[in-house]
Design a protein around this motif. Structure first.
Motif, PDB file in Angstrom:
ATOM      1  N   ILE A  93       0.851  -1.190   0.000  1.00 57.95           N
ATOM      2  CA  ILE A  93       0.000   0.000   0.000  1.00 57.95           C
ATOM      3  C   ILE A  93       0.889   1.243   0.000  1.00 57.95           C
ATOM      4  O   ILE A  93       1.747   1.412   0.861  1.00 57.95           O
ATOM      5  CB  ILE A  93      -0.929   0.000   1.218  1.00 57.95           C
ATOM      6  CG1 ILE A  93      -1.909  -1.164   1.114  1.00 57.95           C
ATOM      7  CG2 ILE A  93      -1.669   1.313   1.340  1.00 57.95           C
ATOM      8  CD1 ILE A  93      -2.852  -1.280   2.274  1.00 57.95           C
ATOM      9  N   LYS A  94       0.682   2.106  -0.979  1.00 59.28           N
ATOM     10  CA  LYS A  94       1.440   3.351  -1.073  1.00 59.28           C
ATOM     11  C   LYS A  94       0.668   4.536  -0.512  1.00 59.28           C
ATOM     12  O   LYS A  94       1.257   5.477   0.014  1.00 59.28           O
ATOM     13  CB  LYS A  94       1.802   3.650  -2.529  1.00 59.28           C
ATOM     14  CG  LYS A  94       3.037   2.923  -2.980  1.00 59.28           C
ATOM     15  CD  LYS A  94       4.151   3.298  -2.056  1.00 59.28           C
ATOM     16  CE  LYS A  94       5.489   2.872  -2.562  1.00 59.28           C
ATOM     17  NZ  LYS A  94       6.522   3.064  -1.574  1.00 59.28           N
ATOM     18  N   GLU A  95      -0.659   4.508  -0.661  1.00 57.40           N
ATOM     19  CA  GLU A  95      -1.464   5.640  -0.183  1.00 57.40           C
ATOM     20  C   GLU A  95      -2.879   5.155   0.097  1.00 57.40           C
ATOM     21  O   GLU A  95      -3.428   4.352  -0.650  1.00 57.40           O
ATOM     22  CB  GLU A  95      -1.496   6.751  -1.240  1.00 57.40           C
ATOM     23  CG  GLU A  95      -2.241   7.981  -0.805  1.00 57.40           C
ATOM     24  CD  GLU A  95      -2.270   9.052  -1.882  1.00 57.40           C
ATOM     25  OE1 GLU A  95      -2.967  10.044  -1.668  1.00 57.40           O
ATOM     26  OE2 GLU A  95      -1.622   8.887  -2.933  1.00 57.40           O
ATOM     27  N   VAL A  96      -3.443   5.642   1.194  1.00 56.06           N
ATOM     28  CA  VAL A  96      -4.833   5.348   1.534  1.00 56.06           C
ATOM     29  C   VAL A  96      -5.622   6.620   1.308  1.00 56.06           C
ATOM     30  O   VAL A  96      -5.343   7.654   1.910  1.00 56.06           O
ATOM     31  CB  VAL A  96      -4.962   4.868   3.000  1.00 56.06           C
ATOM     32  CG1 VAL A  96      -6.417   4.597   3.338  1.00 56.06           C
ATOM     33  CG2 VAL A  96      -4.126   3.626   3.222  1.00 56.06           C
ATOM     34  N   ARG A  97      -6.584   6.545   0.427  1.00 54.81           N
ATOM     35  CA  ARG A  97      -7.393   7.714   0.072  1.00 54.81           C
ATOM     36  C   ARG A  97      -8.761   7.623   0.730  1.00 54.81           C
ATOM     37  O   ARG A  97      -9.141   6.567   1.217  1.00 54.81           O
ATOM     38  CB  ARG A  97      -7.527   7.788  -1.447  1.00 54.81           C
ATOM     39  CG  ARG A  97      -6.185   7.990  -2.122  1.00 54.81           C
ATOM     40  CD  ARG A  97      -6.328   8.148  -3.584  1.00 54.81           C
ATOM     41  NE  ARG A  97      -4.999   8.369  -4.186  1.00 54.81           N
ATOM     42  CZ  ARG A  97      -4.822   8.661  -5.440  1.00 54.81           C
ATOM     43  NH1 ARG A  97      -5.836   8.760  -6.259  1.00 54.81           N
ATOM     44  NH2 ARG A  97      -3.599   8.849  -5.896  1.00 54.81           N
ATOM     45  N   GLU A 103      -4.180   3.094  -3.040  1.00 56.84           N
ATOM     46  CA  GLU A 103      -3.200   3.052  -4.125  1.00 56.84           C
ATOM     47  C   GLU A 103      -2.193   1.954  -3.814  1.00 56.84           C
ATOM     48  O   GLU A 103      -1.587   1.928  -2.749  1.00 56.84           O
ATOM     49  CB  GLU A 103      -2.493   4.395  -4.268  1.00 56.84           C
ATOM     50  CG  GLU A 103      -1.559   4.432  -5.452  1.00 56.84           C
ATOM     51  CD  GLU A 103      -0.933   5.797  -5.649  1.00 56.84           C
ATOM     52  OE1 GLU A 103       0.022   5.875  -6.438  1.00 56.84           O
ATOM     53  OE2 GLU A 103      -1.377   6.761  -5.017  1.00 56.84           O
ATOM     54  N   LEU A 104      -2.075   1.010  -4.757  1.00 54.50           N
ATOM     55  CA  LEU A 104      -1.186  -0.138  -4.579  1.00 54.50           C
ATOM     56  C   LEU A 104       0.044  -0.014  -5.455  1.00 54.50           C
ATOM     57  O   LEU A 104       0.019   0.638  -6.496  1.00 54.50           O
ATOM     58  CB  LEU A 104      -1.910  -1.441  -4.955  1.00 54.50           C
ATOM     59  CG  LEU A 104      -3.119  -1.816  -4.129  1.00 54.50           C
ATOM     60  CD1 LEU A 104      -3.710  -3.109  -4.652  1.00 54.50           C
ATOM     61  CD2 LEU A 104      -2.761  -1.946  -2.677  1.00 54.50           C
ATOM     62  N   MET A 105       1.117  -0.697  -5.024  1.00 59.37           N
ATOM     63  CA  MET A 105       2.343  -0.786  -5.807  1.00 59.37           C
ATOM     64  C   MET A 105       2.776  -2.245  -5.816  1.00 59.37           C
ATOM     65  O   MET A 105       2.677  -2.947  -4.810  1.00 59.37           O
ATOM     66  CB  MET A 105       3.434   0.073  -5.190  1.00 59.37           C
ATOM     67  CG  MET A 105       4.715   0.088  -5.994  1.00 59.37           C
ATOM     68  SD  MET A 105       6.057   0.904  -5.144  1.00 59.37           S
ATOM     69  CE  MET A 105       6.601  -0.393  -4.068  1.00 59.37           C
ATOM     70  N   ASP A 106       3.262  -2.704  -6.983  1.00 61.16           N
ATOM     71  CA  ASP A 106       3.744  -4.072  -7.112  1.00 61.16           C
ATOM     72  C   ASP A 106       5.229  -4.097  -6.760  1.00 61.16           C
ATOM     73  O   ASP A 106       6.044  -3.522  -7.478  1.00 61.16           O
ATOM     74  CB  ASP A 106       3.519  -4.570  -8.540  1.00 61.16           C
ATOM     75  CG  ASP A 106       3.838  -6.030  -8.693  1.00 61.16           C
ATOM     76  OD1 ASP A 106       4.088  -6.694  -7.673  1.00 61.16           O
ATOM     77  OD2 ASP A 106       3.813  -6.525  -9.837  1.00 61.16           O
ATOM     78  N   PRO A 107       5.624  -4.759  -5.653  1.00 56.31           N
ATOM     79  CA  PRO A 107       7.036  -4.761  -5.279  1.00 56.31           C
ATOM     80  C   PRO A 107       7.882  -5.629  -6.206  1.00 56.31           C
ATOM     81  O   PRO A 107       9.090  -5.445  -6.290  1.00 56.31           O
ATOM     82  CB  PRO A 107       7.024  -5.329  -3.859  1.00 56.31           C
ATOM     83  CG  PRO A 107       5.789  -6.139  -3.789  1.00 56.31           C
ATOM     84  CD  PRO A 107       4.797  -5.470  -4.702  1.00 56.31           C
TER      85      PRO A 107
END
Length: 143
Positions: A93-97, A103-107
């Motif tokens: 998780i990069k950001e919680v709106r 907002e997700l990011m694929d590591p």
């Protein structure tokens, strides 16, 4: 005259008095209206109870930055299979709106940092452990 007299007594015998029939009909219509209103009221009460029951079963998900989650793949329709997992990830998780947007990011994206915004209802918290990422290739041929 005698025929009219017999008709009068026949109507009186069968209780065909116009005033009494009119009152009885109005009473029946009022009872029908009362039954309809009771049905609406009981339906409203039932809906309220069912909404309260389902709302009680909902669990709030509080996501934190940097937390790992799994994403539910609801578009898995091309090759549905019993053994194919519908959960993909883990993602970070990069950001919680607001309004449960995350907002997700694929590591595992390497140098390409893939980010996208998803609904928080499609996520569940990943508790760790090894997750095998299996890929299957299906070759389609023309008949």
């Amino acid at each position: 005259m005698e025929l009219e007299h017999k008709a009068y007594w026949a109507l009186k015998l069968l209780n065909f008095d116009e005033a009494a029939c009119g009152e009885k009909r109005i009473l029946q219509l009022m009872e029908l209206e009362e039954m309809r209103l009771n049905a609406y009221e009981s339906s409203r009460i039932y809906k309220q109870k069912m909404k309260a029951y389902h709302d009680k079963k909902l669990q709030r998900k509080d996501f934190q930055l940097g937390q790992q989650v799994l994403l539910f793949n609801f578009r898995l329709r091309l090759f549905p299979g019993k053994l194919k997992s519908k959960w993909s990830g883990p993602f970070v998780i990069k950001e919680v709106r607001p309004h449960e947007a995350v907002e997700l990011m694929d590591p595992a994206g390497g140098n390409l940092e893939r980010r996208w915004i998803v609904n928080g209802q499609h996520l569940k918290i990943y508790n760790g452990g090894q997750l095998e990422r299996l890929t299957s290739i299906v070759y389609l041929t023309d008949p």
